[in-house]
Scaffold this motif. Structure first.
Motif, PDB file in Angstrom:
ATOM      1  N   VAL A  57       0.797  -1.129   0.122  1.00  0.00           N
ATOM      2  CA  VAL A  57       0.047   0.107   0.080  1.00  0.00           C
ATOM      3  C   VAL A  57       0.977   1.195   0.012  1.00  0.00           C
ATOM      4  O   VAL A  57       1.729   1.520   0.975  1.00  0.00           O
ATOM      5  N   GLU A  58       0.716   2.190  -0.917  1.00  0.00           N
ATOM      6  CA  GLU A  58       1.264   3.378  -1.011  1.00  0.00           C
ATOM      7  C   GLU A  58       0.186   4.340  -0.735  1.00  0.00           C
ATOM      8  O   GLU A  58      -0.785   4.539  -1.070  1.00  0.00           O
ATOM      9  N   ILE A  59       0.561   5.129   0.462  1.00  0.00           N
ATOM     10  CA  ILE A  59      -0.461   6.062   0.864  1.00  0.00           C
ATOM     11  C   ILE A  59      -0.200   7.411   0.363  1.00  0.00           C
ATOM     12  O   ILE A  59       0.689   7.888   0.242  1.00  0.00           O
ATOM     13  N   LYS A  60      -1.050   8.170   0.058  1.00  0.00           N
ATOM     14  CA  LYS A  60      -1.095   9.637  -0.410  1.00  0.00           C
ATOM     15  C   LYS A  60      -2.363  10.276   0.147  1.00  0.00           C
ATOM     16  O   LYS A  60      -3.563   9.793   0.112  1.00  0.00           O
ATOM     17  N   LEU A  68      -3.365  18.273  -9.395  1.00  0.00           N
ATOM     18  CA  LEU A  68      -2.874  17.687 -10.500  1.00  0.00           C
ATOM     19  C   LEU A  68      -1.511  17.254 -10.241  1.00  0.00           C
ATOM     20  O   LEU A  68      -0.845  16.175 -10.785  1.00  0.00           O
ATOM     21  N   GLU A  69      -0.523  18.151  -9.589  1.00  0.00           N
ATOM     22  CA  GLU A  69       0.753  17.711  -9.387  1.00  0.00           C
ATOM     23  C   GLU A  69       0.934  16.478  -8.494  1.00  0.00           C
ATOM     24  O   GLU A  69       1.851  15.630  -8.685  1.00  0.00           O
ATOM     25  N   ASP A  70      -0.061  16.583  -7.487  1.00  0.00           N
ATOM     26  CA  ASP A  70      -0.022  15.303  -6.312  1.00  0.00           C
ATOM     27  C   ASP A  70      -0.543  14.129  -7.345  1.00  0.00           C
ATOM     28  O   ASP A  70       0.104  13.092  -7.075  1.00  0.00           O
ATOM     29  N   LEU A  71      -1.387  14.239  -8.217  1.00  0.00           N
ATOM     30  CA  LEU A  71      -1.908  12.939  -8.983  1.00  0.00           C
ATOM     31  C   LEU A  71      -0.595  12.601 -10.032  1.00  0.00           C
ATOM     32  O   LEU A  71      -0.315  11.402 -10.105  1.00  0.00           O
ATOM     33  N   ILE A  98      -6.150   6.338  -0.585  1.00  0.00           N
ATOM     34  CA  ILE A  98      -6.338   7.772  -0.531  1.00  0.00           C
ATOM     35  C   ILE A  98      -7.737   7.890   0.314  1.00  0.00           C
ATOM     36  O   ILE A  98      -8.715   7.042   0.399  1.00  0.00           O
ATOM     37  N   ASP A  99      -7.847   9.141   1.020  1.00  0.00           N
ATOM     38  CA  ASP A  99      -8.831   9.522   1.912  1.00  0.00           C
ATOM     39  C   ASP A  99     -10.077   9.580   0.900  1.00  0.00           C
ATOM     40  O   ASP A  99      -9.888   9.997  -0.209  1.00  0.00           O
ATOM     41  N   ILE A 100     -11.299   9.382   1.492  1.00  0.00           N
ATOM     42  CA  ILE A 100     -12.492   9.444   0.632  1.00  0.00           C
ATOM     43  C   ILE A 100     -12.681  10.923   0.114  1.00  0.00           C
ATOM     44  O   ILE A 100     -13.310  10.985  -1.032  1.00  0.00           O
ATOM     45  N   VAL A 101     -12.297  11.720   0.842  1.00  0.00           N
ATOM     46  CA  VAL A 101     -12.269  13.224   0.278  1.00  0.00           C
ATOM     47  C   VAL A 101     -11.658  13.605  -1.045  1.00  0.00           C
ATOM     48  O   VAL A 101     -12.086  13.980  -2.041  1.00  0.00           O
ATOM     49  N   ALA A 102     -10.405  13.034  -0.897  1.00  0.00           N
ATOM     50  CA  ALA A 102      -9.593  13.054  -2.093  1.00  0.00           C
ATOM     51  C   ALA A 102      -9.944  12.159  -3.283  1.00  0.00           C
ATOM     52  O   ALA A 102     -10.079  12.560  -4.348  1.00  0.00           O
ATOM     53  N   TYR A 103     -10.647  11.031  -2.981  1.00  0.00           N
ATOM     54  CA  TYR A 103     -11.252  10.238  -4.003  1.00  0.00           C
ATOM     55  C   TYR A 103     -12.372  10.933  -4.706  1.00  0.00           C
ATOM     56  O   TYR A 103     -12.357  11.087  -5.758  1.00  0.00           O
ATOM     57  N   LYS A 104     -13.206  11.592  -3.840  1.00  0.00           N
ATOM     58  CA  LYS A 104     -14.317  12.204  -4.452  1.00  0.00           C
ATOM     59  C   LYS A 104     -13.986  13.533  -5.253  1.00  0.00           C
ATOM     60  O   LYS A 104     -14.468  13.817  -6.522  1.00  0.00           O
ATOM     61  N   GLN A 105     -12.773  14.248  -4.815  1.00  0.00           N
ATOM     62  CA  GLN A 105     -12.153  15.332  -5.605  1.00  0.00           C
ATOM     63  C   GLN A 105     -11.467  15.060  -6.898  1.00  0.00           C
ATOM     64  O   GLN A 105     -11.599  15.780  -7.881  1.00  0.00           O
ATOM     65  N   ILE A 106     -10.920  13.998  -7.045  1.00  0.00           N
ATOM     66  CA  ILE A 106      -9.674  13.594  -7.926  1.00  0.00           C
ATOM     67  C   ILE A 106     -10.304  12.226  -8.804  1.00  0.00           C
ATOM     68  O   ILE A 106     -10.371  12.444  -9.947  1.00  0.00           O
ATOM     69  N   PHE A 107     -10.779  11.375  -8.197  1.00  0.00           N
ATOM     70  CA  PHE A 107     -11.118  10.035  -8.825  1.00  0.00           C
ATOM     71  C   PHE A 107     -12.777   9.849  -9.219  1.00  0.00           C
ATOM     72  O   PHE A 107     -12.819   8.906  -9.835  1.00  0.00           O
ATOM     73  N   ASP A 109     -15.103  10.497 -11.200  1.00  0.00           N
ATOM     74  CA  ASP A 109     -15.845  10.891 -12.314  1.00  0.00           C
ATOM     75  C   ASP A 109     -15.392   9.979 -13.416  1.00  0.00           C
ATOM     76  O   ASP A 109     -14.248   9.440 -13.257  1.00  0.00           O
ATOM     77  N   PRO A 110     -16.306  10.042 -14.563  1.00  0.00           N
ATOM     78  CA  PRO A 110     -15.920   9.065 -15.451  1.00  0.00           C
ATOM     79  C   PRO A 110     -14.624   9.092 -15.969  1.00  0.00           C
ATOM     80  O   PRO A 110     -13.905   8.006 -16.628  1.00  0.00           O
ATOM     81  N   GLU A 111     -14.015  10.395 -16.446  1.00  0.00           N
ATOM     82  CA  GLU A 111     -12.640  10.614 -16.958  1.00  0.00           C
ATOM     83  C   GLU A 111     -11.441   9.913 -16.205  1.00  0.00           C
ATOM     84  O   GLU A 111     -10.601   9.137 -16.632  1.00  0.00           O
ATOM     85  N   ALA A 112     -11.773  10.343 -14.740  1.00  0.00           N
ATOM     86  CA  ALA A 112     -10.436   9.823 -13.880  1.00  0.00           C
ATOM     87  C   ALA A 112     -10.810   8.238 -13.524  1.00  0.00           C
ATOM     88  O   ALA A 112      -9.793   7.488 -13.650  1.00  0.00           O
ATOM     89  N   GLU A 113     -11.971   7.717 -13.610  1.00  0.00           N
ATOM     90  CA  GLU A 113     -12.178   6.455 -13.506  1.00  0.00           C
ATOM     91  C   GLU A 113     -11.436   5.621 -14.684  1.00  0.00           C
ATOM     92  O   GLU A 113     -11.077   4.481 -14.538  1.00  0.00           O
TER      93      GLU A 113
END
Length: 138
Positions: A57-60, A68-71, A98-107, A109-113
């Motif tokens: 597990v790599e934690i971010k 975007l830089e973090d991604l 990743i935390d649920i908040v980061a998941y909702k902000q970054i991953f 949506d269909p494009e990120a998925e």
């Protein structure tokens, strides 16, 4: 305290609550001549199979100034670690925590998925407040 350290213990606690045993903290692996450190190694006994499922597990935390830089960093690091693990420990599956908040902000949506699926990025989504595993995405 580094960004990783801010949620490291919460991920450890969430995995333990989910039935995992932390076997490495950190999980050391080599790539070429370099030593890499994935944040955690864990395993879970699968009773029906009488075998253990093993993960790294790599934690971010995605709390930098620019998501975007973090991604960029997270994806690059994930790909390098996955490559090293395939050679050193091919049965161990790598996850990006990743935390649920980061998941909702970054991953979430269909494009990120689509990006996540195409690049084979496995996610472990957790809640840093309740220290629960919310979602596994493979």
């Amino acid at each position: 305290m580094s960004a990783k350290d801010q949620v490291h213990q919460q991920v450890v606690n969430a995995l333990k609550k989910d039935g995992w045993t932390i076997t490495h903290d950190p999980f050391k692996v080599r790539w070429k001549t370099r030593k890499l450190q994935v944040d955690l190694g864990a395993e879970k006994l699968i009773a029906a199979e009488k075998d253990a499922r093993r993960i790294a597990v790599e934690i971010k935390s995605f709390i930098g100034a620019n998501d975007l830089e973090d991604l960029y960093q997270a994806i690059g690091q994930f790909i390098l670690y996955r490559k090293a693990l395939r050679k050193a420990d091919p049965d161990r599956v790598l996850f990006l925590a990743i935390d649920i908040v980061a998941y909702k902000q970054i991953f979430d949506d269909p494009e990120a998925e689509s990006l996540r699926a195409e690049e084979g990025i496995n996610l472990l989504v957790f809640d840093k407040h309740t220290e629960d595993v919310i979602l596994w995405k493979t």
